[in-house]
Write an enzyme that holds these catalytic residues in place. Structure first.
Site, PDB file in Angstrom:
ATOM      1  N   TYR A   1       0.852  -1.192   0.000  1.00 45.64           N
ATOM      2  CA  TYR A   1       0.000   0.000   0.000  1.00 45.64           C
ATOM      3  C   TYR A   1       0.883   1.236   0.000  1.00 45.64           C
ATOM      4  O   TYR A   1       1.836   1.314   0.771  1.00 45.64           O
ATOM      5  CB  TYR A   1      -0.913   0.029   1.235  1.00 45.64           C
ATOM      6  CG  TYR A   1      -2.363  -0.043   0.825  1.00 45.64           C
ATOM      7  CD1 TYR A   1      -2.925   0.981   0.058  1.00 45.64           C
ATOM      8  CD2 TYR A   1      -3.170  -1.120   1.169  1.00 45.64           C
ATOM      9  CE1 TYR A   1      -4.238   0.911  -0.358  1.00 45.64           C
ATOM     10  CE2 TYR A   1      -4.492  -1.194   0.755  1.00 45.64           C
ATOM     11  CZ  TYR A   1      -5.027  -0.166  -0.010  1.00 45.64           C
ATOM     12  OH  TYR A   1      -6.321  -0.237  -0.435  1.00 45.64           O
TER      13      TYR A   1
ATOM     14  N   GLU B   1      -0.540   4.789  -0.578  1.00 44.65           N
ATOM     15  CA  GLU B   1      -1.342   6.004  -0.820  1.00 44.65           C
ATOM     16  C   GLU B   1      -0.481   7.236  -0.613  1.00 44.65           C
ATOM     17  O   GLU B   1       0.297   7.306   0.346  1.00 44.65           O
ATOM     18  CB  GLU B   1      -2.548   6.045   0.127  1.00 44.65           C
ATOM     19  CG  GLU B   1      -3.658   5.116  -0.309  1.00 44.65           C
ATOM     20  CD  GLU B   1      -4.863   5.169   0.622  1.00 44.65           C
ATOM     21  OE1 GLU B   1      -4.825   5.906   1.626  1.00 44.65           O
ATOM     22  OE2 GLU B   1      -5.837   4.462   0.332  1.00 44.65           O
TER      23      GLU B   1
ATOM     24  N   ASP C   1      -5.728  13.898 -25.245  1.00 42.40           N
ATOM     25  CA  ASP C   1      -5.753  12.498 -24.827  1.00 42.40           C
ATOM     26  C   ASP C   1      -5.089  11.681 -25.937  1.00 42.40           C
ATOM     27  O   ASP C   1      -5.716  11.359 -26.937  1.00 42.40           O
ATOM     28  CB  ASP C   1      -7.218  12.085 -24.609  1.00 42.40           C
ATOM     29  CG  ASP C   1      -7.361  10.608 -24.277  1.00 42.40           C
ATOM     30  OD1 ASP C   1      -6.346   9.886 -24.262  1.00 42.40           O
ATOM     31  OD2 ASP C   1      -8.511  10.179 -24.034  1.00 42.40           O
TER      32      ASP C   1
ATOM     33  N   THR D   1      -3.011   6.226 -22.214  1.00 40.62           N
ATOM     34  CA  THR D   1      -2.888   4.881 -21.669  1.00 40.62           C
ATOM     35  C   THR D   1      -1.410   4.527 -21.789  1.00 40.62           C
ATOM     36  O   THR D   1      -0.648   5.200 -22.500  1.00 40.62           O
ATOM     37  CB  THR D   1      -3.690   3.860 -22.495  1.00 40.62           C
ATOM     38  OG1 THR D   1      -3.218   3.927 -23.852  1.00 40.62           O
ATOM     39  CG2 THR D   1      -5.174   4.155 -22.465  1.00 40.62           C
TER      40      THR D   1
HETATM   41  C1  LIG Z   1      -8.187   3.630 -24.865  1.00 43.58           C
HETATM   42  C2  LIG Z   1      -8.549   5.042 -24.647  1.00 43.58           C
HETATM   43  C3  LIG Z   1      -8.803   5.558 -23.361  1.00 43.58           C
HETATM   44  C4  LIG Z   1      -9.018   4.759 -22.109  1.00 43.58           C
HETATM   45  O1  LIG Z   1      -8.303   3.721 -21.828  1.00 43.58           O
HETATM   46  P1  LIG Z   1      -8.661   2.636 -20.702  1.00 43.58           P
HETATM   47  O2  LIG Z   1      -7.314   2.329 -20.171  1.00 43.58           O
HETATM   48  O3  LIG Z   1      -9.336   1.537 -21.428  1.00 43.58           O
HETATM   49  O4  LIG Z   1      -9.537   3.269 -19.680  1.00 43.58           O
HETATM   50  C5  LIG Z   1      -9.001   6.917 -23.229  1.00 43.58           C
HETATM   51  N1  LIG Z   1      -8.979   7.721 -24.279  1.00 43.58           N
HETATM   52  C6  LIG Z   1      -8.779   7.268 -25.527  1.00 43.58           C
HETATM   53  C7  LIG Z   1      -8.766   8.240 -26.659  1.00 43.58           C
HETATM   54  C8  LIG Z   1      -8.575   5.912 -25.754  1.00 43.58           C
HETATM   55  O5  LIG Z   1      -8.412   5.467 -27.002  1.00 43.58           O
END
Ligand SMILES: *Cc1c(COP(=O)(O)O)cnc(C)c1O
Length: 428
Positions: free
Chosen positions: A55, A57, A201, A227
């Site tokens: 753990y 945190e 993202d 990711t």
């Molecule tokens: C795959 C993806 C995510 C989220 O990924 P997870 O790990 O499955 O939650 C977020 N944004 C975009 C654009 C993605 O392609």
């Protein structure tokens, strides 16, 4: 590890038989799901380590638990390497997934009810970009932009006019099914004009950014999430990055905002993966991913299917299979029967339903990691076309299944390097 007994197999044969069957499936098939990849044996061993017991945190040097001196070292390594990889001022390596990373940024950058401008899910966006059943769509007011009907490229006229009309607090760039490079600078200009913050993202293409092939959003975006398991080729997880001024707020949003204890074993895997991505070999891999996608796309296009936007700049392509007289559902199913795994996918302005859309999405990261190149891409494209043109011909399916197995056999998956006994393949 040599000689280590397989404890899962010994103590829980029920679970082991499914794990072993999955290992065989990965080795025997061709993985073309654009969001998947094969992480290295080193990453897998880090994720399978004793760090799962700890753990921690809080953050390195500021934990709510004792005994954190070694996991602190691991998290610091992950953070330093990630900063170096993308040139970020501040990074957080704790998000359990890409979705968690986005939740944390929303919690940092906006208030419930605020307006956010993001890419339409039906045009290639992600469910965390405001899908109505996702927490993003429940807590915030999302407005969506899309691609142009004529060339299927991001419609910047629409993005500008929606931004001026709705005055969003946050603009989100990035996609799950967009085959072209995303011009982050244009998003940054629009965000600046309307006084919005910018989140990029880069979940899908962060590996290409790390290798210097795709434009790096870090210099122009307020927040960047990703990711770690897609083109970046690490363990399953997420990361979030920002400028120094937002560091404290972002860290608070990850913990305690959206998560409890970090997955220190996964963070160790992230550290190893970031170390791999900093090496020159990773640039080679990423360039091969893109080259393979171009080759695959060109072969498919010349064989009678339509590619959304006419091709690809990155690791994936959206293939409209309807010119062959079939839909995406059947295409996915029949390819799966041959050992080629992909997913059915909506194409922009799709007239068909999500459960049986017009397209499939194909990606090259996993095949590239196995060492496949142009010759194999040409071969695979020919097989895909052969099967999609005769989806009810059992002879063609059987022949292709055999061809796929033979090719797969020549390119061992990285997990095969782990000592026999630990990840032994089940009998075929
Ligand atoms: C795959 C993806 C995510 C989220 O990924 P997870 O790990 O499955 O939650 C977020 N944004 C975009 C654009 C993605 O392609």
């Amino acid at each position: 590890m040599n000689g280590t007994p397989n404890f899962v197999e010994q103590d829980d044969p029920e679970v082991w038989s499914a794990v072993a069957a999955e290992q065989t499936r990965q080795q025997d098939g061709l993985e073309m799901i654009a969001s998947e990849n094969f992480t290295s044996p080193a990453v897998m061993q880090a994720v399978g380590s004793v760090l799962t017991n700890k753990y921690a945190e809080g953050y390195p040097g500021h934990r709510y638990y004792g005994g954190c001196e070694f996991v602190d070292k691991v998290e610091d390594l992950a953070r330093d390497r990630l900063k170096a990889l993308f040139g970020a001022e501040h990074v957080n390596v704790q998000p359990h997934s890409g979705s968690q990373a986005n939740s944390a940024v929303y919690l940092t950058a906006i208030q419930p009810g605020d307006t956010v401008l993001a890419f339409d899910l039906a045009h290639g966006g992600h469910l965390t970009h405001g899908m109505k059943l996702n927490s993003s769509g429940i807590f915030y007011r999302f407005v969506h932009y899309g691609v142009r009907r004529d060339n299927q490229l991001l419609d910047f006229d629409q993005i500008v006019s929606l931004a001026r009309e709705h005055k969003p607090k946050l603009i989100v760039a990035g996609a799950s099914a967009y085959p072209r490079e995303i011009p982050h600078g244009r998003f940054a200009e629009i965000a600046r004009e309307v006084g919005a913050k910018l989140l990029v993202d880069m979940a899908h293409y962060s590996g290409l950014v790390a290798a210097g092939i795709h434009d790096n959003p870090v210099p122009v975006a307020d927040f960047v999430t990703s990711t770690t398991h897609k083109t970046l080729r690490g363990p399953r997880g997420g990361i979030a990055m920002c400028r120094a001024e937002n560091a404290k707020a972002l860290d608070r949003s990850v913990f305690p905002g959206t998560q409890g204890g970090p997955l220190m074993h996964v963070i160790a895997g992230k550290a190893v993966a970031f170390g791999e991505a900093l090496k020159p070999e990773f640039k080679r891999y990423a360039q091969d991913v893109v080259d393979n996608a171009r080759t695959l796309a060109a072969c498919l296009a010349s064989g009678g299917v339509n590619l959304v936007s006419g091709g690809t700049d990155n690791h994936l392509m959206l293939v409209d299979v309807t010119p062959l007289g079939i839909g995406g559902k059947l295409a996915e199913e029949v390819l799966d029967r041959c050992g080629i795994t992909c997913n059915k996918n909506m194409i922009p302005f799709d007239s068909r339903k999500p459960m049986d859309p017009s397209g499939i999405r194909l990606g090259t990261p996993a095949l590239t990691t196995r060492g496949m190149g142009a010759a194999e891409m040409k071969q695979v494209a020919a097989w895909i076309l052969r099967v999609l043109k005769a989806p009810s011909d059992e002879q063609v399916i059987a022949t292709t299944k055999g061809d796929v197995a033979e090719l797969a056999d020549q390119f061992p998956v990285p997990a095969a390097k782990l000592e026999a006994g630990r990840f032994e393949t089940a009998s075929r």
